[in-house]
Design a protein around this motif. Structure first.
Motif, PDB file in Angstrom:
ATOM      1  N   SER A   1       0.879  -1.197   0.024  1.00  0.00           N
ATOM      2  CA  SER A   1       0.002   0.209   0.138  1.00  0.00           C
ATOM      3  C   SER A   1       0.909   1.311   0.084  1.00  0.00           C
ATOM      4  O   SER A   1       1.913   1.580   0.604  1.00  0.00           O
ATOM      5  N   ALA A   2       0.357   2.270  -0.677  1.00  0.00           N
ATOM      6  CA  ALA A   2       0.925   3.673  -0.497  1.00  0.00           C
ATOM      7  C   ALA A   2       1.285   4.219   0.761  1.00  0.00           C
ATOM      8  O   ALA A   2       1.863   5.105   1.100  1.00  0.00           O
TER       9      ALA A   2
ATOM     10  N   PHE B   1       2.055  10.558  -7.696  1.00  0.00           N
ATOM     11  CA  PHE B   1       1.137   9.417  -7.272  1.00  0.00           C
ATOM     12  C   PHE B   1       0.117   9.338  -8.437  1.00  0.00           C
ATOM     13  O   PHE B   1      -0.446  10.592  -9.012  1.00  0.00           O
ATOM     14  N   ASP B   2      -0.240   8.325  -8.745  1.00  0.00           N
ATOM     15  CA  ASP B   2      -1.591   7.830  -9.384  1.00  0.00           C
ATOM     16  C   ASP B   2      -2.584   7.892  -8.546  1.00  0.00           C
ATOM     17  O   ASP B   2      -2.314   8.040  -7.209  1.00  0.00           O
TER      18      ASP B   2
ATOM     19  N   ASN C   1      -6.964   3.336  -7.419  1.00  0.00           N
ATOM     20  CA  ASN C   1      -6.562   2.058  -7.049  1.00  0.00           C
ATOM     21  C   ASN C   1      -5.159   2.259  -6.279  1.00  0.00           C
ATOM     22  O   ASN C   1      -4.701   1.156  -6.069  1.00  0.00           O
ATOM     23  N   THR C   2      -4.429   3.466  -6.260  1.00  0.00           N
ATOM     24  CA  THR C   2      -3.402   3.749  -5.575  1.00  0.00           C
ATOM     25  C   THR C   2      -3.604   4.354  -4.363  1.00  0.00           C
ATOM     26  O   THR C   2      -3.056   4.001  -3.218  1.00  0.00           O
TER      27      THR C   2
ATOM     28  N   ILE D   1       4.694   6.265  -7.449  1.00  0.00           N
ATOM     29  CA  ILE D   1       3.901   5.513  -6.861  1.00  0.00           C
ATOM     30  C   ILE D   1       2.560   5.107  -7.556  1.00  0.00           C
ATOM     31  O   ILE D   1       1.756   6.128  -7.918  1.00  0.00           O
ATOM     32  N   GLY D   2       2.371   4.036  -7.927  1.00  0.00           N
ATOM     33  CA  GLY D   2       1.097   3.476  -8.629  1.00  0.00           C
ATOM     34  C   GLY D   2       0.630   1.984  -8.523  1.00  0.00           C
ATOM     35  O   GLY D   2       1.608   1.303  -8.170  1.00  0.00           O
ATOM     36  N   ASP D   3      -0.324   1.762  -9.190  1.00  0.00           N
ATOM     37  CA  ASP D   3      -0.827   0.237  -9.014  1.00  0.00           C
ATOM     38  C   ASP D   3      -0.812  -0.545 -10.206  1.00  0.00           C
ATOM     39  O   ASP D   3      -1.029  -1.732 -10.371  1.00  0.00           O
TER      40      ASP D   3
ATOM     41  N   ASP E   1       1.471   3.110 -15.275  1.00  0.00           N
ATOM     42  CA  ASP E   1       1.985   3.720 -14.267  1.00  0.00           C
ATOM     43  C   ASP E   1       3.804   3.570 -14.397  1.00  0.00           C
ATOM     44  O   ASP E   1       4.450   4.332 -14.193  1.00  0.00           O
TER      45      ASP E   1
ATOM     46  N   VAL F   1       2.301  -0.622  -6.006  1.00  0.00           N
ATOM     47  CA  VAL F   1       1.152  -0.902  -4.964  1.00  0.00           C
ATOM     48  C   VAL F   1       0.173  -1.881  -5.232  1.00  0.00           C
ATOM     49  O   VAL F   1      -0.140  -1.852  -6.501  1.00  0.00           O
TER      50      VAL F   1
ATOM     51  N   PRO G   1      -3.510  -3.053  -5.918  1.00  0.00           N
ATOM     52  CA  PRO G   1      -4.708  -2.284  -6.234  1.00  0.00           C
ATOM     53  C   PRO G   1      -5.613  -2.059  -4.712  1.00  0.00           C
ATOM     54  O   PRO G   1      -5.490  -3.261  -3.933  1.00  0.00           O
TER      55      PRO G   1
END
Length: 169
Positions: free
Chosen positions: A13-14, A32-33, A36-37, A114-116, A121, A135, A137
């Motif tokens: 997780s972020a 950041f996305d 879902n991030t 930081i992304g999912d 991403d 990370v 989802p």
């Protein structure tokens, strides 16, 4: 070939990332996305997201939201957070990752993404020369085109995990 999609780090997780440690390592910009991030797809900024960005600003980070969503979605999410943002980013194009760094006054060496998703991403950030954190989802409900990509991501992540295991072994 698949390594172009491999994240530099992979966490649950972020919200579990040790941002103090990242700051101590010299990072000053975080991209950041959103969906879902930080929150489930389409959800507004919640208390956890608002608290995270307050903490990051307090640490001294400059932050930017980078989303393929349209202005209404991204600006409404950002309203309680108040960081830089770029909507309709056309990820995985590297262009708006670079634009985000310009907005934050950072560069490839002191920016972290930081992304999912691997194919938008992570791949886009790697194309821009930025270190990446994948990370998991937040929520299983996703748009159909993302569901299809998740199957392909599983294949890439299988080989990613195998390669990491070989390095450690």
């Amino acid at each position: 070939m698949l390594s172009r999609f491999y994240p530099d780090d992979w966490v649950d997780s972020a919200y579990q990332i040790d941002y103090e440690k990242i700051y101590d390592r010299g990072y000053r910009g975080l991209i950041f996305d959103i969906d879902n991030t930080l929150v489930p797809h389409g959800a507004p900024a919640d208390e956890r997201a608002i608290a995270l960005f307050a903490r990051l600003k307090n640490l001294g980070f400059s932050c930017c939201l980078l989303s393929n969503n349209q202005m209404e979605r991204v600006s409404s999410f950002n309203e309680p957070i108040q960081v830089f943002f770029i909507e309709n980013a056309h990820k995985p194009s590297a262009k708006n990752y670079r634009r985000a760094m310009e907005m934050m006054g950072t560069d490839e060496k002191n920016t972290l993404f930081i992304g999912d998703q691997l194919f938008t991403d992570v791949y886009g950030a790697k194309r821009a020369g930025i270190r990446t954190v994948l990370v998991r989802p937040i929520h299983p409900k996703e748009e159909i085109q993302i569901v299809f990509k998740r199957y392909l991501e599983r294949i890439v992540l299988f080989f990613y995990k195998r390669k990491r295991k070989e390095r450690k072994g």
